[in-house]
Design an enzyme around this catalytic site. Structure first.
Site, mmCIF file in Angstrom:
data_model
loop_
_atom_site.group_PDB
_atom_site.id
_atom_site.type_symbol
_atom_site.label_atom_id
_atom_site.label_comp_id
_atom_site.label_asym_id
_atom_site.label_seq_id
_atom_site.Cartn_x
_atom_site.Cartn_y
_atom_site.Cartn_z
ATOM 1 N N HIS A 253 0.854 -1.200 0.000
ATOM 2 C CA HIS A 253 0.000 0.000 0.000
ATOM 3 C C HIS A 253 0.886 1.244 0.000
ATOM 4 O O HIS A 253 1.881 1.296 0.722
ATOM 5 C CB HIS A 253 -0.882 -0.023 1.256
ATOM 6 C CG HIS A 253 -1.963 1.001 1.268
ATOM 7 N ND1 HIS A 253 -1.730 2.326 1.555
ATOM 8 C CD2 HIS A 253 -3.281 0.900 1.006
ATOM 9 C CE1 HIS A 253 -2.873 2.987 1.476
ATOM 10 N NE2 HIS A 253 -3.832 2.161 1.150
ATOM 11 N N CYS A 291 -3.789 2.375 -4.587
ATOM 12 C CA CYS A 291 -4.729 3.189 -3.816
ATOM 13 C C CYS A 291 -4.796 4.570 -4.457
ATOM 14 O O CYS A 291 -3.880 5.385 -4.314
ATOM 15 C CB CYS A 291 -4.287 3.275 -2.356
ATOM 16 S SG CYS A 291 -5.358 4.357 -1.389
ATOM 17 N N HIS A 318 -7.721 0.057 -4.271
ATOM 18 C CA HIS A 318 -8.465 0.888 -3.325
ATOM 19 C C HIS A 318 -8.930 2.093 -4.126
ATOM 20 O O HIS A 318 -8.092 2.879 -4.580
ATOM 21 C CB HIS A 318 -7.549 1.410 -2.208
ATOM 22 C CG HIS A 318 -7.234 0.409 -1.153
ATOM 23 N ND1 HIS A 318 -6.493 0.735 -0.028
ATOM 24 C CD2 HIS A 318 -7.570 -0.884 -1.017
ATOM 25 C CE1 HIS A 318 -6.385 -0.338 0.738
ATOM 26 N NE2 HIS A 318 -7.013 -1.325 0.164
ATOM 27 N N ASP A 370 -12.944 2.561 -1.281
ATOM 28 C CA ASP A 370 -12.171 2.923 -0.100
ATOM 29 C C ASP A 370 -12.819 4.144 0.545
ATOM 30 O O ASP A 370 -13.148 5.119 -0.140
ATOM 31 C CB ASP A 370 -10.731 3.225 -0.520
ATOM 32 C CG ASP A 370 -9.770 3.162 0.657
ATOM 33 O OD1 ASP A 370 -10.166 2.659 1.729
ATOM 34 O OD2 ASP A 370 -8.623 3.609 0.505
ATOM 35 N N HIS A 371 -13.011 4.070 1.812
ATOM 36 C CA HIS A 371 -13.583 5.154 2.615
ATOM 37 C C HIS A 371 -14.922 5.622 2.015
ATOM 38 O O HIS A 371 -15.341 5.180 0.951
ATOM 39 C CB HIS A 371 -12.626 6.340 2.753
ATOM 40 C CG HIS A 371 -11.283 5.939 3.283
ATOM 41 N ND1 HIS A 371 -10.240 6.811 3.437
ATOM 42 C CD2 HIS A 371 -10.802 4.745 3.725
ATOM 43 C CE1 HIS A 371 -9.192 6.181 3.924
ATOM 44 N NE2 HIS A 371 -9.501 4.917 4.101
ATOM 45 N N TYR A 387 -15.034 4.406 7.322
ATOM 46 C CA TYR A 387 -15.629 3.110 6.971
ATOM 47 C C TYR A 387 -17.118 3.042 7.306
ATOM 48 O O TYR A 387 -17.605 2.063 7.857
ATOM 49 C CB TYR A 387 -14.822 1.979 7.616
ATOM 50 C CG TYR A 387 -13.483 1.825 6.930
ATOM 51 C CD1 TYR A 387 -13.346 1.049 5.787
ATOM 52 C CD2 TYR A 387 -12.349 2.515 7.380
ATOM 53 C CE1 TYR A 387 -12.127 0.934 5.125
ATOM 54 C CE2 TYR A 387 -11.128 2.415 6.721
ATOM 55 C CZ TYR A 387 -11.034 1.615 5.594
ATOM 56 O OH TYR A 387 -9.840 1.508 4.920
HETATM 57 C C1 DNO Z 1 -6.767 3.038 5.314
HETATM 58 C C2 DNO Z 1 -6.092 1.879 4.780
HETATM 59 C C3 DNO Z 1 -4.725 1.600 5.362
HETATM 60 C C4 DNO Z 1 -4.198 0.297 4.804
HETATM 61 C C5 DNO Z 1 -2.832 -0.067 5.244
HETATM 62 C C6 DNO Z 1 -2.342 -1.254 4.474
HETATM 63 O O1 DNO Z 1 -7.914 3.212 5.121
HETATM 64 O O2 DNO Z 1 -6.046 1.944 3.414
HETATM 65 O O3 DNO Z 1 -4.829 1.480 6.750
HETATM 66 O O4 DNO Z 1 -5.030 -0.739 5.230
HETATM 67 O O5 DNO Z 1 -1.957 0.972 5.099
HETATM 68 O O6 DNO Z 1 -1.389 -1.906 5.224
#
Ligand code: DNO
Length: 417
Positions: A253, A291, A318, A370-371, A387
């Site tokens: 990530h 991401c 992500h 994501d989020h 989340y």
């Molecule tokens: C946040 C996530 C991060 C991710 C870590 C991967 O929302 O994308 O916490 O899980 O960095 O290790």
């Protein structure tokens, strides 16, 4: 946005392959208020989760993995991705018991593979995982977003944490604004900012008091970015062959935000960073978690370009968007809005998957929204920051529709964007 979505409605379904991104959803385990039964209703088929109760560095035993996997499957879902198997701080510094932690990591990978779970996400950010300064930033429509504000970061670092030489890391205007803001900030707001930065966001696995945080920072005082990168490459050389042999993919990530903070080095922030890692450790298993939100904070990260140039290393997506501001601050925008062109990103990912189909490579590409904003009923519930159920559901629904439209448009005319 570069795609004309109005044309999509009129396209016939011919030439569309049955490729798709696997739709997944992050679940924080049995204590998550959004249950597996709830997740089924989002349309996601895959779960992204971890054995969050285990301490960093511990071996994930087959029995524990199997138990969690059974629970997920009983709900009609599949454990698609592990996020994360955390990397012990001693591995990042290459000190103390690091060899033991690496050997545990390898064993956890083998045990996951024995349970047929083959995609693993992790990060290599020292001390902190992702960082924000405001978890309830109101946006124009009344929903709440996550925000990273440079002035607040400087305020905390220089005036609350009082890190030695911290002032040198900020632009003079940012410092001046931080000082003015600090002078007028009530103590409860100072506490809130400290908690937001140090308490650990979901998935971060660690939280700090200001005193412990200073100690943790001092352990990195002499570690240069070059050394951190070397330590990461050393780690990758130790684990990538195991992953490759087990048919697994490791997805690193990006740093969030993608720049050094609190004087800590960060080495997974740009395309060049990833390129160095892929050149040094050529196994395909040595891959990335793409991401868009983390990478998209930097205008010099060309997201569709990264997909075109290193798409074969992307094994997990992500998908989210950020609205960048001139001083390096940003807030999390709706998934199809903000500074990154999500249409162009999805089009490049669709092309990458089609490429893999043509060359016979593995086409699996799990994605998760994501989020998401805290919105509607989320606002009256306790949610894990970022989340929320409805905010993420909005993101998933928009992304799913965009993907379907892009695929249909691409099938008609490969040069449609
Ligand atoms: C946040 C996530 C991060 C991710 C870590 C991967 O929302 O994308 O916490 O899980 O960095 O290790």
């Amino acid at each position: 946005m570069s795609g004309d979505l109005s044309q999509l409605l009129f396209l016939p379904q011919k030439n569309v392959t049955n490729l798709h991104f696997e739709q997944t959803w992050r679940w924080f385990g049995p204590s998550d208020l959004i249950s597996l039964a709830n997740i089924r209703q989002t349309g996601a088929t895959g779960i992204v989760t971890a054995l969050h109760h285990l301490p960093n560095g511990a071996v994930w035993e087959v029995e524990n993995i199997r138990q969690r996997k059974n629970e997920i499957e009983a709900a009609g879902l599949r454990w698609s991705v592990v996020e994360s198997v955390p990397v012990h701080e001693e591995i990042k510094r290459r000190t103390g018991d690091y060899r033991n932690w690496i050997s545990n990591y390898r064993q956890s990978l083998r045990n996951l593979a024995a349970c047929d779970i083959r995609t693993v996400c992790y990060n290599f950010m020292p001390v902190l995982d992702w960082t924000r300064t405001d978890l309830a930033f109101p946006v124009a429509d009344g929903s709440l977003a996550l925000r990273f504000d440079m002035i607040d970061l400087a305020l905390f670092d220089v005036f609350l944490l009082k890190r030695k030489n911290a002032a040198l890391d900020y632009a003079p205007e940012t410092l001046a604004d931080a000082e003015n803001k600090f002078d007028a900030l009530p103590p409860e707001q100072c506490d809130r900012l400290t908690r937001t930065i140090l308490a650990g966001l979901p998935g971060a696995e660690e939280s700090w008091t200001p005193e412990d945080f200073q100690l943790a920072l001092s352990a990195y005082a002499r570690l240069s970015p070059e050394q951190l990168r070397e330590n990461l490459i050393f780690f990758l050389k130790e684990i990538a062959p195991v992953a490759e042999a087990e048919g697994m993919t490791l997805t690193l990530h990006p740093d969030d935000p993608p720049r050094a903070i609190f004087g800590l080095p960060r080495v997974v922030s740009t395309e060049t960073d990833y390129k160095q890692l892929f050149d040094a450790v050529p196994e395909r298993a040595n891959g990335m978690c793409f991401c868009t939100g983390s990478l998209g904070v930097r205008p010099d990260n060309d997201l569709p370009g990264i997909i075109r140039r290193m798409g074969n290393r992307i094994h997990f997506l992500h998908l989210r968007n950020v609205q960048r501001e001139a001083d390096g601050s940003f807030f999390e925008a709706n998934h199809l809005e903000g500074s990154s062109d999500m249409v162009a990103v999805i089009a490049a990912l669709v092309d990458e998957q089609e490429r893999r189909l043509r060359t016979g490579e593995d086409t699996a590409l799990p994605m998760r929204p994501d989020h998401g904003h805290q919105m509607l009923d989320d606002l009256s519930k306790t949610t894990n920051p970022g989340y929320s159920a409805i905010g993420r559901l909005r993101g998933l629904a928009e992304l799913r529709g965009l993907e379907m439209g892009v695929r249909r448009m691409r099938a008609q005319s490969p040069k449609s964007f």
